[in-house]
Motif scaffolding. Structure first.
Motif, PDB file in Angstrom:
ATOM      1  N   ALA A 100       0.823  -1.214   0.000  1.00  0.00           N
ATOM      2  CA  ALA A 100       0.000   0.000   0.000  1.00  0.00           C
ATOM      3  C   ALA A 100       0.854   1.259   0.000  1.00  0.00           C
ATOM      4  O   ALA A 100       0.475   2.282  -0.588  1.00  0.00           O
ATOM      5  N   LYS A 123      -1.036  -3.451 -10.962  1.00  0.00           N
ATOM      6  CA  LYS A 123      -1.446  -2.157 -10.449  1.00  0.00           C
ATOM      7  C   LYS A 123      -2.156  -2.372  -9.118  1.00  0.00           C
ATOM      8  O   LYS A 123      -3.114  -3.148  -9.029  1.00  0.00           O
ATOM      9  N   SER A 125      -4.124  -0.599  -7.195  1.00  0.00           N
ATOM     10  CA  SER A 125      -5.553  -0.269  -7.101  1.00  0.00           C
ATOM     11  C   SER A 125      -6.407  -1.333  -7.779  1.00  0.00           C
ATOM     12  O   SER A 125      -7.493  -1.693  -7.289  1.00  0.00           O
ATOM     13  N   SER A 126      -5.943  -1.879  -8.888  1.00  0.00           N
ATOM     14  CA  SER A 126      -6.689  -2.938  -9.583  1.00  0.00           C
ATOM     15  C   SER A 126      -6.747  -4.202  -8.729  1.00  0.00           C
ATOM     16  O   SER A 126      -7.792  -4.878  -8.674  1.00  0.00           O
ATOM     17  N   ASP A 129      -9.237  -3.593  -5.853  1.00  0.00           N
ATOM     18  CA  ASP A 129     -10.622  -3.627  -6.341  1.00  0.00           C
ATOM     19  C   ASP A 129     -11.061  -5.052  -6.664  1.00  0.00           C
ATOM     20  O   ASP A 129     -12.217  -5.423  -6.416  1.00  0.00           O
ATOM     21  N   TYR A 135     -10.057   0.835   0.545  1.00  0.00           N
ATOM     22  CA  TYR A 135      -8.840   1.638   0.686  1.00  0.00           C
ATOM     23  C   TYR A 135      -9.171   3.108   0.438  1.00  0.00           C
ATOM     24  O   TYR A 135     -10.248   3.456  -0.058  1.00  0.00           O
ATOM     25  N   HIS A 137      -6.869   6.985  -0.577  1.00  0.00           N
ATOM     26  CA  HIS A 137      -5.571   7.541  -0.976  1.00  0.00           C
ATOM     27  C   HIS A 137      -4.901   8.163   0.245  1.00  0.00           C
ATOM     28  O   HIS A 137      -5.501   8.971   0.963  1.00  0.00           O
ATOM     29  N   SER A 141       0.233  10.913  -1.673  1.00  0.00           N
ATOM     30  CA  SER A 141       0.027  10.088  -2.856  1.00  0.00           C
ATOM     31  C   SER A 141      -0.021  10.944  -4.110  1.00  0.00           C
ATOM     32  O   SER A 141      -0.642  12.018  -4.130  1.00  0.00           O
ATOM     33  N   PRO A 146       1.517   6.340  -6.385  1.00  0.00           N
ATOM     34  CA  PRO A 146       0.317   6.281  -5.544  1.00  0.00           C
ATOM     35  C   PRO A 146       0.579   5.563  -4.226  1.00  0.00           C
ATOM     36  O   PRO A 146       1.355   4.619  -4.152  1.00  0.00           O
ATOM     37  N   TYR A 148      -1.686   4.153  -0.633  1.00  0.00           N
ATOM     38  CA  TYR A 148      -3.035   3.849  -0.182  1.00  0.00           C
ATOM     39  C   TYR A 148      -3.028   3.583   1.320  1.00  0.00           C
ATOM     40  O   TYR A 148      -2.073   3.026   1.871  1.00  0.00           O
TER      41      TYR A 148
END
Length: 369
Positions: A100, A123, A125-126, A129, A135, A137, A141, A146, A148
């Motif tokens: 993260a 990635k 975030s992918s 998800d 999560y 930001h 970031s 990025p 998280y």
């Protein structure tokens, strides 16, 4: 007045000098501190990073995939504590925290075609998800870097009940020894589907060298009888303290052992055969000594007797009884020879001589006559 002004001027100069000196000391201390931190981190990275051997030094290599069940044996050291506490945090929490923060790269699960290159970087975030991990930001970031923030309650640490690992078994010509090292690990989620059936969901691959400096700071229990923390998570993998079943060996057709051997007995036999060959590969490269040959001969004879249904202990007892019987028989025979027959005493009897007249007279009667 002039004297007072002179004193005030001197005091002002002294105060200015002390403030400047304090600022210099403060800046110097901060600089030294940053330098020290950078030196420590570089030393840690160099110390914990395990360099891969050169292809020129390798004569043989085998890539093995294992599954570590966290509910069995010493593998539970990777699962507990379920949530961070005073004892530390589990392996999955350590990985997720640094993923993260953007400090660790993760790679896609490609079902046996793992590629640890820039193209197959996952990635973050992918990934979050896909596995429904909440999560936000974090502070600092950016789009290029990025970060998280994930709450501990949203990290599914209790659902990660197994890990997939990639082992590299290599025979090094410099040391003339076989060694195994863990190259990458993959956390596996165990979740129920809509029909209530538990399914396994591999999340991502992470290189062990990338997380080695972080897991080396977390000490774990490896023995229920000894509560002293002697090993860390880095030692756990480096010393092969885990136990796992082989589910795949790298091959041209990219098939798992279950695909090659659907029958349960054949599947178990294949696992044991691969494990035995890996453990004894380097032993078969050298000419055995005389003691080893004798030990192999004795082991072979023992196995043949056990296969024939003969109990080794009973056979040894019978041989011992036979030897005792033989020794007893020989000793008894010797004692029998030494004994002599008892002598028979003969009683001599005097025979009476017949007289001329045919009648026997006493001595007293002879004197009277």
């Amino acid at each position: 007045m002039k004297f007072l002004k002179l004193i005030a001027f001197v005091v002002a100069i002294a105060c200015t000098a002390s403030v400047a000196q304090a600022q210099v000391v403060k800046k110097t201390s901060e600089t030294d501190k940053k330098k020290a931190q950078s030196q420590v981190s570089s030393r840690q990275q160099a110390f914990y990073e395990q360099t891969e051997p050169s292809d020129a030094d390798l004569q043989w290599k085998k890539v093995v995939y294992r599954e570590l069940d966290l509910t069995k044996g010493k593998n539970a050291a990777l699962y507990y504590p379920e949530e961070p506490n005073e004892d530390g945090e589990s392996l999955f929490f350590i990985i997720m925290r640094h993923v993260a923060n953007g400090e660790i790269n993760v790679y896609e699960w490609l079902d046996g075609r793992e590629m640890f290159t820039e193209t197959y970087k996952y990635k973050v975030s992918s990934m979050l998800d896909r596995f429904h991990i909440l999560y936000a930001h974090a502070k600092g970031s950016t789009e290029k870097a990025p970060k998280y923030a994930i709450e501990n309650a949203d990290i599914p640490g209790s659902e990660v009940l197994s890990y997939y690992i990639i082992e590299n078994w290599e025979f090094d010509t410099r040391s003339n020894k076989m060694r195994s090292r863990v190259d990458a690990i993959c956390p596996v989620l165990h979740r129920e589907d809509e029909f209530g059936v538990v399914q396994k969901w591999p999340m991502f691959w992470v290189k062990l060298n990338d997380i080695r400096p972080y897991i080396a700071q977390q000490f774990v229990f490896t023995d229920n009888d000894n509560n002293l923390l002697r090993y860390n998570l880095d030692d756990f993998f480096k010393l092969n303290m885990y136990s796992g079943d082989i589910y795949k060996v790298k091959n041209l057709r990219n098939q798992t052992l279950r695909m090659q051997f659907p029958d349960d007995k054949a599947y178990k036999h294949a696992q044991d055969s691969i494990e035995r060959r890996l453990r004894q590969f380097d032993k078969g490269l050298w000419v055995p000594s005389r003691e080893e040959l004798q030990a192999q001969k004795e082991a072979k004879e023992k196995a043949e007797r056990e296969a024939a249904g003969e109990n080794v202990e009973e056979a040894a007892t019978e041989d011992k009884k036979k030897e005792e019987k033989k020794s007893t028989t020989k000793r008894g025979a010797k004692e029998t020879k030494k004994e002599s027959k008892p002598k028979q005493t003969k009683v001599k009897t005097r025979e009476a001589k017949p007289s001329g007249g045919g009648a026997t007279r006493s001595v007293r009667n002879r004197k009277k006559s």
